[in-house]
Design a protein around this motif. Structure first.
Motif, short mmCIF file in Angstrom:
data_model
loop_
_atom_site.label_atom_id
_atom_site.label_comp_id
_atom_site.label_asym_id
_atom_site.label_seq_id
_atom_site.Cartn_x
_atom_site.Cartn_y
_atom_site.Cartn_z
N LYS A 72 10.05 5.25 -19.59
CA LYS A 72 8.70 4.79 -19.91
C LYS A 72 8.50 3.33 -19.49
N ASP A 73 9.51 2.50 -19.70
CA ASP A 73 9.43 1.10 -19.27
C ASP A 73 9.26 1.03 -17.75
N HIS A 74 10.01 1.88 -17.04
CA HIS A 74 9.90 1.90 -15.58
C HIS A 74 8.52 2.37 -15.16
N ILE A 75 8.00 3.41 -15.82
CA ILE A 75 6.67 3.91 -15.51
C ILE A 75 5.63 2.84 -15.76
N ARG A 76 5.76 2.11 -16.86
CA ARG A 76 4.83 1.03 -17.17
C ARG A 76 4.81 0.00 -16.04
N ASN A 77 6.00 -0.32 -15.53
CA ASN A 77 6.10 -1.31 -14.45
C ASN A 77 5.46 -0.81 -13.16
N ILE A 78 5.68 0.46 -12.82
CA ILE A 78 5.10 0.94 -11.57
C ILE A 78 3.60 1.13 -11.68
N GLN A 101 0.83 -1.20 0.00
CA GLN A 101 0.00 0.00 0.00
C GLN A 101 0.87 1.26 0.00
N LEU A 102 1.98 1.20 0.72
CA LEU A 102 2.90 2.34 0.74
C LEU A 102 3.55 2.54 -0.62
N ASP A 103 3.69 1.47 -1.38
CA ASP A 103 4.23 1.58 -2.73
C ASP A 103 3.32 2.46 -3.59
N ILE A 104 2.02 2.28 -3.45
CA ILE A 104 1.07 3.13 -4.18
C ILE A 104 1.25 4.59 -3.76
N SER A 117 3.88 6.12 -2.50
CA SER A 117 5.13 6.68 -3.01
C SER A 117 5.03 7.01 -4.49
N ILE A 118 4.42 6.10 -5.25
CA ILE A 118 4.30 6.31 -6.70
C ILE A 118 3.43 7.51 -7.01
N LEU A 119 2.27 7.60 -6.35
CA LEU A 119 1.35 8.70 -6.65
C LEU A 119 1.80 10.03 -6.07
N ALA A 120 2.38 10.00 -4.88
CA ALA A 120 2.75 11.25 -4.22
C ALA A 120 4.08 11.81 -4.71
N PHE A 121 4.97 10.94 -5.18
CA PHE A 121 6.32 11.41 -5.50
C PHE A 121 6.79 11.03 -6.91
N GLU A 122 6.73 9.74 -7.24
CA GLU A 122 7.43 9.27 -8.43
C GLU A 122 6.84 9.79 -9.74
N LEU A 123 5.52 9.70 -9.91
CA LEU A 123 4.94 10.07 -11.20
C LEU A 123 5.19 11.52 -11.57
#
Length: 208
Positions: free
Chosen positions: A188-194, A154-157, A159-165
């Motif tokens: 883009k490959d990394h974004i696809r994976n996350i 859940q923390l992965d979500i 981190s991805i939404l709050a910071f990475e994207l």
């Protein structure tokens, strides 16, 4: 700052990117410093398939979907800024600095930040978990490993939404990005994976 404020603030920035305008005055300052975010996020959303776009936007506009799940997880005093520059050694003793964001957060949060923020390709995720579990249990505490790992996902979500994207999307999708094409494709490959990771975790949560 409260834990949920980090997440909701990051989602509000992404909402502003989708809407094409700052939804709060403080976001305008961010957009002024990152003018490519709105244009690149529009391109990014069109790059996703319909199901991916629907799920991602649903999470961005409804951060409580994740926060409500996290509210049921175990909490502990956390450093909350545990990444490479704040970790060191004093002789044989581990030393942590910069405690200004200390607070009560999900127990997995510091470990998530530590593992994701310190390059260590030789230590697999499962091995990192085991090191943590054994360390906690050696102190006489019990860890519900299944529940802990669920919280970690859940923390992965978050981190991805709050910071990475908001950091990755302009690099790969902005027309003004100075990166060579092969590096854009790598991102883009990394974004696809996350994005796939977010969707998998979302689907798991909605089945509970």
């Amino acid at each position: 700052m409260k834990f949920e404020d980090f997440f909701k603030g990051g989602c509000k920035i992404l909402q502003s990117a989708i809407e094409g305008k700052a939804l709060d005055p403080w976001i305008q300052n961010y957009l002024d410093d990152n003018p490519e975010l709105i244009e690149s996020f529009s391109v990014f959303l069109n790059w996703l398939n319909e199901d991916e776009r629907h799920i991602l936007q649903n999470l961005i506009y409804n951060p409580d979907l994740i926060l409500d799940k996290l509210s049921k997880s175990a909490k502990a005093v956390c450093h909350n800024d545990l990444y490479f520059p704040n970790v060191g050694w004093d002789n044989d003793e581990l030393l942590l600095i910069d405690w200004e964001f200390v607070g009560i957060y999900p127990t997995a949060w510091d470990i998530y930040n530590l593992y994701s923020g310190i390059p260590c390709p030789d230590l697999k995720e499962e091995e990192a978990f085991e090191v943590y579990f054994k360390g906690v249990e050696s102190g006489g505490l019990k860890v519900d490993r299944t529940s802990w790992i669920k919280t970690y996902r859940q923390l992965d979500i978050i981190s991805i939404l709050a910071f990475e994207l908001k950091d990755l999307v302009p690099r790969a999708f902005s027309s003004k990005s100075s990166l060579p094409e092969h590096k854009k494709e790598f991102i883009k490959d990394h974004i696809r994976n996350i994005v796939r990771s977010v969707i998998h975790t979302y689907e798991t949560l909605t089945k509970e």
